[in-house]
Design an enzyme around this catalytic site. Structure first.
Site, PDB file in Angstrom:
ATOM      1  N   ASP A  70       0.846  -1.198   0.000  1.00 61.99           N
ATOM      2  CA  ASP A  70       0.000   0.000   0.000  1.00 61.99           C
ATOM      3  C   ASP A  70       0.887   1.257   0.000  1.00 61.99           C
ATOM      4  OD1 ASP A  70      -2.417   1.466   0.254  1.00 61.99           O
ATOM      5  OD2 ASP A  70      -2.199   1.541   2.437  1.00 61.99           O
ATOM      6  N   HIS A  71       0.624   2.160  -0.916  1.00 63.42           N
ATOM      7  CA  HIS A  71       1.347   3.447  -1.002  1.00 63.42           C
ATOM      8  C   HIS A  71       2.854   3.300  -1.189  1.00 63.42           C
ATOM      9  CE1 HIS A  71      -2.052   6.077  -0.314  1.00 63.42           C
ATOM     10  NE2 HIS A  71      -2.444   5.291   0.665  1.00 63.42           N
TER      11      HIS A  71
ATOM     12  N   HIS B  34      -7.291   9.917   4.810  1.00 60.76           N
ATOM     13  CA  HIS B  34      -6.832   8.794   5.636  1.00 60.76           C
ATOM     14  C   HIS B  34      -7.008   9.117   7.126  1.00 60.76           C
ATOM     15  CE1 HIS B  34      -4.440   7.911   1.890  1.00 60.76           C
ATOM     16  NE2 HIS B  34      -4.913   6.710   2.175  1.00 60.76           N
ATOM     17  N   GLY B  35      -7.448   8.152   7.904  1.00 60.20           N
ATOM     18  CA  GLY B  35      -7.603   8.346   9.350  1.00 60.20           C
ATOM     19  C   GLY B  35      -9.006   8.822   9.670  1.00 60.20           C
TER      20      GLY B  35
ATOM     21  N   GLY C  22      -8.896   5.733   2.357  1.00 55.50           N
ATOM     22  CA  GLY C  22      -9.487   6.465   3.480  1.00 55.50           C
ATOM     23  C   GLY C  22     -10.881   5.983   3.820  1.00 55.50           C
TER      24      GLY C  22
ATOM     25  N   THR D 243      -7.476   2.422   9.734  1.00 62.22           N
ATOM     26  CA  THR D 243      -7.648   3.003  11.072  1.00 62.22           C
ATOM     27  C   THR D 243      -8.754   2.340  11.891  1.00 62.22           C
ATOM     28  OG1 THR D 243      -6.910   5.097  10.149  1.00 62.22           O
ATOM     29  CG2 THR D 243      -7.998   5.185  12.294  1.00 62.22           C
TER      30      THR D 243
HETATM   31  P1  13P Z   1      -8.056   4.675   6.667  1.00 64.20           P
HETATM   32  O1  13P Z   1      -6.972   4.571   7.695  1.00 64.20           O
HETATM   33  O2  13P Z   1      -8.732   6.012   6.672  1.00 64.20           O
HETATM   34  O3  13P Z   1      -9.020   3.542   6.741  1.00 64.20           O
HETATM   35  O4  13P Z   1      -7.348   4.609   5.232  1.00 64.20           O
HETATM   36  C1  13P Z   1      -6.728   3.423   4.833  1.00 64.20           C
HETATM   37  C2  13P Z   1      -6.101   3.574   3.501  1.00 64.20           C
HETATM   38  O5  13P Z   1      -6.614   4.223   2.614  1.00 64.20           O
HETATM   39  C3  13P Z   1      -4.831   2.873   3.291  1.00 64.20           C
HETATM   40  O6  13P Z   1      -4.264   3.221   2.076  1.00 64.20           O
END
Ligand code: 13P
Length: 279
Positions: free
Chosen positions: A82-83, A177-178, A206, A230
């Site tokens: 991821d990312h 995100h978060g 997110g 999160t």
């Molecule tokens: P959240 O932490 O907001 O669920 O986002 C997760 C995310 O997009 C990981 O790439």
């Protein structure tokens, strides 16, 4: 069933108007919770790790563990970075056996993001691995960038998908995100416009705290992968805190201590997987 790539699960999900949950795991217990939840719901799932973990000295062991869980599963499972922040992280993930990677150049100027993502996509495809790109950066909540989120345009999304050859595309439609500080403004109309011109599966980042009716609406508009980190990790942590309070400083073997938090995470994940697969 098997370890699969995005191409085995996401186009099919988009076609059927549903989404596959992609959950950020950080250790054995969180990975186990995702697997138990996916098995119980009998739905495909994506085990993903945030790029920060690529500098862990035992990342190859985490990769091997996820692969092993995927290979034993009765449902299709992709193992995803991821990312991914650099080309080196993309290579490392592939060396560690991930079946899919993300290269996130969304903070670069558009042309540079396109060029670097295209190179990463060529590399990933040469190794039989699928790749996700991102445009229109999904920011971190609580940061300046999360106050006025720049949305992706359909034209940019279509050009980026066509010219990079990515298998899935993350676009900004107002999530962050978060946890949110205020109710997010999710641009379902933009989601619709983007899905009209981009045929590959779209990705919603997110997912935590995003109103469920908005998540369902975008799933029906081509968003076939929904990322959540999160909120299910927090469920795990809060339950762990309760367990520690109950123990009141007394020793409990760690495997036993982890049972209730894992179970709480499984329940949370099952609700999400059910919602994503029946929007
Ligand atoms: P959240 O932490 O907001 O669920 O986002 C997760 C995310 O997009 C990981 O790439």
């Amino acid at each position: 069933m098997a370890l699969v790539t995005f191409n085995d699960i996401l186009p099919q999900a988009r076609q059927a108007g549903r989404a596959v949950g992609a959950f950020n795991i950080a250790n054995y217990e969180t990975a186990k919770a995702v697997m138990i939840a996916a098995e119980a719901e009998q739905q495909p799932v994506i085990l993903q790790v945030y790029h920060r973990l690529m500098s862990d000295p035992y990342i190859s062991a985490l990769g091997a563990m996820m692969r092993n869980m995927a290979e034993k599963a009765s449902v299709p499972v992709a193992v995803h970075l991821d990312h991914g922040a650099t080309f080196e992280q993309v290579k490392l993930a592939i060396d560690c056996g991930f079946s899919s990677v993300m290269f996130d150049g969304s903070q670069l100027p558009f042309a540079e993001n396109l060029e670097q993502t295209r190179s990463a996509a060529e590399y990933a495809h040469r190794h039989g691995v699928t790749i996700e790109g991102e445009i229109g950066h999904v920011p971190l909540n609580g940061t300046e960038a999360a106050v006025n989120i720049p949305l992706s345009t359909p034209e940019e999304a279509a050009a980026f998908a066509a010219e990079t050859g990515v298998d899935a595309l993350a676009v900004s439609i107002g999530t962050a995100h978060g946890y949110y500080r205020e109710e997010p403004k999710i641009a379902v109309d933009f989601a619709q416009q983007i899905s009209a011109v981009v045929a590959i599966p779209l990705v919603l980042h997110g997912g935590s705290g995003t109103p469920h009716e908005k998540v369902k609406a975008v799933i029906k508009n081509g968003f076939a992968k929904v990322n959540v980190a999160t909120e299910f990790q927090h469920t795990f942590q809060l339950r762990l805190q309760d367990e520690l309070q109950k123990q009141d400083g007394k020793f409990l073997p760690l495997d036993k201590l982890m049972l209730a938090p894992t179970d709480a995470a499984v329940k949370h994940l099952r609700t999400l997987i059910h919602m994503f697969s029946h929007p």
